[in-house]
Scaffold this motif. Structure first.
Motif, PDB file in Angstrom:
ATOM      1  N   SER A 128       0.826  -1.202   0.000  1.00 33.10           N
ATOM      2  CA  SER A 128       0.000   0.000   0.000  1.00 33.10           C
ATOM      3  C   SER A 128       0.866   1.262   0.000  1.00 33.10           C
ATOM      4  O   SER A 128       0.378   2.360  -0.228  1.00 33.10           O
ATOM      5  CB  SER A 128      -0.930   0.011   1.213  1.00 33.10           C
ATOM      6  OG  SER A 128      -0.198   0.154   2.417  1.00 33.10           O
ATOM      7  N   ALA A 148      -0.166 -10.044 -10.000  1.00 29.27           N
ATOM      8  CA  ALA A 148      -0.956  -9.511  -8.884  1.00 29.27           C
ATOM      9  C   ALA A 148      -2.340 -10.148  -8.967  1.00 29.27           C
ATOM     10  O   ALA A 148      -3.228  -9.646  -9.648  1.00 29.27           O
ATOM     11  CB  ALA A 148      -1.050  -7.993  -8.964  1.00 29.27           C
ATOM     12  N   VAL A 172      -5.450  -6.006  -6.019  1.00 23.90           N
ATOM     13  CA  VAL A 172      -5.756  -4.578  -6.105  1.00 23.90           C
ATOM     14  C   VAL A 172      -7.109  -4.222  -5.503  1.00 23.90           C
ATOM     15  O   VAL A 172      -7.331  -3.080  -5.107  1.00 23.90           O
ATOM     16  CB  VAL A 172      -5.652  -4.069  -7.559  1.00 23.90           C
ATOM     17  CG1 VAL A 172      -4.241  -4.233  -8.079  1.00 23.90           C
ATOM     18  CG2 VAL A 172      -6.644  -4.770  -8.465  1.00 23.90           C
ATOM     19  N   LEU A 204      -6.694  -2.677  -2.139  1.00 29.30           N
ATOM     20  CA  LEU A 204      -5.979  -1.410  -2.059  1.00 29.30           C
ATOM     21  C   LEU A 204      -6.934  -0.262  -2.356  1.00 29.30           C
ATOM     22  O   LEU A 204      -7.927  -0.429  -3.050  1.00 29.30           O
ATOM     23  CB  LEU A 204      -4.824  -1.380  -3.069  1.00 29.30           C
ATOM     24  CG  LEU A 204      -3.748  -2.463  -2.946  1.00 29.30           C
ATOM     25  CD1 LEU A 204      -2.767  -2.348  -4.104  1.00 29.30           C
ATOM     26  CD2 LEU A 204      -3.019  -2.352  -1.608  1.00 29.30           C
ATOM     27  N   CYS A 208      -3.432   1.666  -5.358  1.00 31.94           N
ATOM     28  CA  CYS A 208      -3.378   0.852  -6.568  1.00 31.94           C
ATOM     29  C   CYS A 208      -2.610   1.574  -7.666  1.00 31.94           C
ATOM     30  O   CYS A 208      -1.719   0.995  -8.306  1.00 31.94           O
ATOM     31  CB  CYS A 208      -4.788   0.510  -7.035  1.00 31.94           C
ATOM     32  SG  CYS A 208      -4.845  -0.413  -8.590  1.00 31.94           S
ATOM     33  N   SER A 209      -2.933   2.831  -7.897  1.00 35.81           N
ATOM     34  CA  SER A 209      -2.243   3.602  -8.933  1.00 35.81           C
ATOM     35  C   SER A 209      -0.768   3.782  -8.584  1.00 35.81           C
ATOM     36  O   SER A 209       0.105   3.699  -9.462  1.00 35.81           O
ATOM     37  CB  SER A 209      -2.915   4.959  -9.116  1.00 35.81           C
ATOM     38  OG  SER A 209      -4.234   4.798  -9.613  1.00 35.81           O
ATOM     39  N   LEU A 221       0.958   0.450  -9.405  1.00 27.11           N
ATOM     40  CA  LEU A 221       1.123   0.266 -10.850  1.00 27.11           C
ATOM     41  C   LEU A 221       2.250   1.137 -11.395  1.00 27.11           C
ATOM     42  O   LEU A 221       3.035   0.700 -12.241  1.00 27.11           O
ATOM     43  CB  LEU A 221      -0.186   0.595 -11.562  1.00 27.11           C
ATOM     44  CG  LEU A 221      -1.350  -0.377 -11.325  1.00 27.11           C
ATOM     45  CD1 LEU A 221      -2.651   0.218 -11.842  1.00 27.11           C
ATOM     46  CD2 LEU A 221      -1.076  -1.717 -11.985  1.00 27.11           C
ATOM     47  N   MET A 280      -2.497  -9.186 -13.969  1.00 24.95           N
ATOM     48  CA  MET A 280      -3.250  -8.856 -12.765  1.00 24.95           C
ATOM     49  C   MET A 280      -4.726  -9.160 -12.947  1.00 24.95           C
ATOM     50  O   MET A 280      -5.249  -9.153 -14.071  1.00 24.95           O
ATOM     51  CB  MET A 280      -3.056  -7.381 -12.395  1.00 24.95           C
ATOM     52  CG  MET A 280      -3.510  -6.398 -13.450  1.00 24.95           C
ATOM     53  SD  MET A 280      -3.315  -4.673 -12.938  1.00 24.95           S
ATOM     54  CE  MET A 280      -4.726  -4.491 -11.836  1.00 24.95           C
ATOM     55  N   CYS A 305      -8.654  -8.118 -11.990  1.00 21.64           N
ATOM     56  CA  CYS A 305      -9.432  -6.933 -11.644  1.00 21.64           C
ATOM     57  C   CYS A 305     -10.184  -7.169 -10.338  1.00 21.64           C
ATOM     58  O   CYS A 305     -10.528  -8.301  -9.998  1.00 21.64           O
ATOM     59  CB  CYS A 305     -10.428  -6.621 -12.750  1.00 21.64           C
ATOM     60  SG  CYS A 305      -9.662  -6.295 -14.346  1.00 21.64           S
ATOM     61  N   THR A 324     -10.586  -0.617 -14.445  1.00 22.25           N
ATOM     62  CA  THR A 324      -9.261  -1.039 -14.015  1.00 22.25           C
ATOM     63  C   THR A 324      -8.281  -0.955 -15.177  1.00 22.25           C
ATOM     64  O   THR A 324      -7.134  -0.509 -15.015  1.00 22.25           O
ATOM     65  CB  THR A 324      -9.295  -2.475 -13.471  1.00 22.25           C
ATOM     66  OG1 THR A 324     -10.303  -2.580 -12.464  1.00 22.25           O
ATOM     67  CG2 THR A 324      -7.950  -2.856 -12.865  1.00 22.25           C
TER      68      THR A 324
END
Length: 264
Positions: A131, A155, A159, A162, A167-168, A171, A186, A188, A216
């Motif tokens: 996080s 992942a 997400v 988070l 999350c952003s 990434l 990943m 969603c 996402t």
């Protein structure tokens, strides 16, 4: 779950190691009670999770085969938890698996599986708070990860736990930590409809983020990745998931690549 898919004759992963972890954590009587308690209401979730894991395995192994002969294959599992891929997948001989997580499950997993043969050449645990991913690249580098070689990051089921910002940030941090041609796979988070359906059944999903897979995907591309969304019913088995099997859940998997630098 995977064992149920095996019983139906569908391709699924080897559940031996997962079963060892479950048996060590929960007495058989408690397992049976939990299965009875969630029978029906959680069947869509279990099917959803099983099929997304099968599809991720297929994609990971496809990338592993493409990397054969190009030196050591690096895989980073984000939020690894009780993931058993280091033991159960048929990795290229030079593969190193980096398992990144807070560490809350690592001691338990290592103890239960300590006598089992790794199929990866090396498994490295990396303690990190995903996080707050700003120090992720340095933490990996300290354990031998080579950011100058292409790698595959995974992942699964992460997400949704988070916040949007975390999350952003994650990434973007991964995008900065990898060389071009590296791949991020990943899943969603659940869509809003999944939360509403669970509430109607008297259950609570403990996710932080609920969004449609297309949202996402937009988040991933905004963070610099070239990405595509697989939100289909035809998964690794080649079978079609029956419309009712998922109880309205969408299986969203994103495969993203860091593009090569353009020459101006």
């Amino acid at each position: 779950m995977a064992s149920e898919l095996q019983a139906e004759g569908r391709t699924a992963w080897d559940t031996t190691y997962d079963r060892m972890l479950v048996d060590a954590a929960m007495p058989s009587e408690e397992q049976e009670s939990e299965q009875l308690r969630t029978q029906g209401s959680a069947s869509g979730v279990r099917t959803w999770v099983s099929f997304r894991t099968i599809e991720l395995d297929r994609r990971i192994m496809d990338l592993a085969r493409l990397s054969s002969g190009s030196g050591g294959f690096q895989v980073v599992l984000l939020g690894a938890g009780l993931d058993t891929r280091a033991w159960r997948l048929d990795w290229p001989s030079s593969t190193t698996i980096y398992e990144v997580d807070s560490g809350s499950a690592e001691a338990f997993k290592a103890k239960v599986l300590k006598e089992q043969r790794l199929r990866a050449a090396h498994r490295v645990f990396v303690a990190a708070d995903l996080s707050r991913p700003q120090g992720l690249a340095n933490a990996l580098a300290a354990t031998g990860y080579d950011r100058h070689r292409p790698s595959v990051w995974v992942a699964e089921g992460l997400v949704g736990y988070l916040t949007d910002k975390s999350c952003s940030d994650l990434l973007s941090a991964v995008h900065s930590a990898v060389t071009p041609s590296s791949v991020l796979l990943m899943t969603c988070p659940p869509p809003p409809a999944a939360r509403e359906q669970a509430a109607a059944q008297g259950r609570k999903l403990h996710h932080t983020t609920f969004e449609e897979p297309e949202s996402t995907l937009a988040r991933v591309t905004t963070c610099g990745w070239q990405a595509e969304l697989a939100c289909a019913t035809a998964l690794a088995t080649g079978d079609e998931v029956q419309p009712g099997a998922l109880n309205g859940y969408k299986i969203g998997i994103i495969q993203a690549t860091k593009a090569s630098l353009e020459v101006g």
